[in-house]
Write a protein that holds these residues in place. Structure first.
Motif, PDB file in Angstrom:
ATOM      1  N   ASP A   2      -3.346   4.230  -2.147  1.00 23.71           N
ATOM      2  CA  ASP A   2      -3.415   3.533  -3.433  1.00 23.71           C
ATOM      3  C   ASP A   2      -4.462   4.149  -4.358  1.00 23.71           C
ATOM      4  O   ASP A   2      -5.237   3.443  -4.998  1.00 23.71           O
ATOM      5  N   GLY A   3      -4.512   5.472  -4.403  1.00 23.33           N
ATOM      6  CA  GLY A   3      -5.428   6.170  -5.301  1.00 23.33           C
ATOM      7  C   GLY A   3      -6.835   6.374  -4.767  1.00 23.33           C
ATOM      8  O   GLY A   3      -7.645   7.031  -5.404  1.00 23.33           O
ATOM      9  N   THR A   4      -7.140   5.828  -3.603  1.00 28.86           N
ATOM     10  CA  THR A   4      -8.453   6.000  -2.986  1.00 28.86           C
ATOM     11  C   THR A   4      -8.389   7.130  -1.964  1.00 28.86           C
ATOM     12  O   THR A   4      -7.537   7.103  -1.074  1.00 28.86           O
TER      13      THR A   4
ATOM     14  N   MET B 260       0.836  -1.188   0.000  1.00 30.26           N
ATOM     15  CA  MET B 260       0.000   0.000   0.000  1.00 30.26           C
ATOM     16  C   MET B 260       0.878   1.249   0.000  1.00 30.26           C
ATOM     17  O   MET B 260       1.892   1.284   0.671  1.00 30.26           O
ATOM     18  N   ALA B 261       0.437   2.243  -0.733  1.00 35.82           N
ATOM     19  CA  ALA B 261       1.167   3.512  -0.785  1.00 35.82           C
ATOM     20  C   ALA B 261       0.225   4.643  -0.388  1.00 35.82           C
ATOM     21  O   ALA B 261      -0.894   4.737  -0.883  1.00 35.82           O
ATOM     22  N   TRP B 262       0.692   5.468   0.501  1.00 37.48           N
ATOM     23  CA  TRP B 262      -0.045   6.640   0.959  1.00 37.48           C
ATOM     24  C   TRP B 262       0.580   7.871   0.325  1.00 37.48           C
ATOM     25  O   TRP B 262       1.805   8.043   0.358  1.00 37.48           O
ATOM     26  N   THR B 263      -0.247   8.715  -0.284  1.00 36.02           N
ATOM     27  CA  THR B 263       0.248   9.912  -0.969  1.00 36.02           C
ATOM     28  C   THR B 263      -0.648  11.107  -0.656  1.00 36.02           C
ATOM     29  O   THR B 263      -1.811  10.950  -0.295  1.00 36.02           O
ATOM     30  N   TRP B 264      -0.070  12.289  -0.813  1.00 35.55           N
ATOM     31  CA  TRP B 264      -0.805  13.534  -0.629  1.00 35.55           C
ATOM     32  C   TRP B 264      -1.055  14.206  -1.972  1.00 35.55           C
ATOM     33  O   TRP B 264      -0.196  14.165  -2.846  1.00 35.55           O
TER      34      TRP B 264
ATOM     35  N   PRO C 297       7.226  15.438  -1.994  1.00 43.42           N
ATOM     36  CA  PRO C 297       6.851  14.333  -1.109  1.00 43.42           C
ATOM     37  C   PRO C 297       7.316  12.996  -1.686  1.00 43.42           C
ATOM     38  O   PRO C 297       7.849  12.930  -2.785  1.00 43.42           O
ATOM     39  N   GLU C 298       7.042  11.972  -0.935  1.00 48.32           N
ATOM     40  CA  GLU C 298       7.326  10.614  -1.358  1.00 48.32           C
ATOM     41  C   GLU C 298       6.052   9.808  -1.176  1.00 48.32           C
ATOM     42  O   GLU C 298       5.041  10.330  -0.731  1.00 48.32           O
ATOM     43  N   GLU C 299       6.118   8.535  -1.557  1.00 48.37           N
ATOM     44  CA  GLU C 299       5.037   7.634  -1.189  1.00 48.37           C
ATOM     45  C   GLU C 299       5.394   7.090   0.180  1.00 48.37           C
ATOM     46  O   GLU C 299       6.549   6.763   0.447  1.00 48.37           O
ATOM     47  N   PHE C 300       4.407   7.013   1.045  1.00 45.32           N
ATOM     48  CA  PHE C 300       4.647   6.593   2.417  1.00 45.32           C
ATOM     49  C   PHE C 300       4.093   5.192   2.633  1.00 45.32           C
ATOM     50  O   PHE C 300       3.022   4.860   2.110  1.00 45.32           O
ATOM     51  N   PRO C 301       4.771   4.363   3.442  1.00 45.42           N
ATOM     52  CA  PRO C 301       4.299   3.004   3.665  1.00 45.42           C
ATOM     53  C   PRO C 301       3.091   2.911   4.601  1.00 45.42           C
ATOM     54  O   PRO C 301       2.350   1.922   4.558  1.00 45.42           O
ATOM     55  N   THR C 302       2.886   3.933   5.440  1.00 47.63           N
ATOM     56  CA  THR C 302       1.764   3.900   6.379  1.00 47.63           C
ATOM     57  C   THR C 302       1.087   5.271   6.443  1.00 47.63           C
ATOM     58  O   THR C 302       1.695   6.293   6.115  1.00 47.63           O
ATOM     59  N   GLN C 303      -0.140   5.275   6.904  1.00 46.96           N
ATOM     60  CA  GLN C 303      -0.861   6.529   7.096  1.00 46.96           C
ATOM     61  C   GLN C 303      -0.147   7.397   8.126  1.00 46.96           C
ATOM     62  O   GLN C 303      -0.026   8.607   7.960  1.00 46.96           O
ATOM     63  N   GLY C 304       0.350   6.786   9.172  1.00 49.74           N
ATOM     64  CA  GLY C 304       1.066   7.526  10.213  1.00 49.74           C
ATOM     65  C   GLY C 304       2.303   8.232   9.679  1.00 49.74           C
ATOM     66  O   GLY C 304       2.589   9.371  10.057  1.00 49.74           O
ATOM     67  N   ASP C 305       3.036   7.561   8.791  1.00 43.83           N
ATOM     68  CA  ASP C 305       4.216   8.177   8.183  1.00 43.83           C
ATOM     69  C   ASP C 305       3.815   9.389   7.343  1.00 43.83           C
ATOM     70  O   ASP C 305       4.465  10.432   7.393  1.00 43.83           O
TER      71      ASP C 305
END
Length: 67
Positions: free
Chosen positions: A54-56, A1-5, A21-29
């Motif tokens: 993941d785009g959602t 899973m990837a978390w993005t802004w 930014p980067e893609e983050f491994p967790t929501q917390g990150d």
């Protein structure tokens, strides 16, 4: 899973962030990063952000103004 802004102007138009930014491994990150960088992002022209997994869309837009 990837978390993005997604970085936006106040009208919802996407804008390029002042801090890359980067893609983050967790929501917390992802949330920790925005907590550290929000001032630089705001100064660079982003006024609000939306978080995606993941785009959602998870939540947002969230204002970067301290109001």
């Amino acid at each position: 899973m990837a978390w993005t802004w997604r970085f936006e102007k106040s009208d919802g138009a996407e804008t390029k962030p002042a801090v890359q930014p980067e893609e983050f491994p967790t929501q917390g990150d992802a949330e920790s990063w925005i907590g550290e960088e929000w001032r630089a992002l705001l100064e660079g022209g982003a006024e609000q952000v939306t978080l995606f997994e993941d785009g959602t869309k998870i939540y947002g837009p969230m204002s970067l103004h301290g109001e």
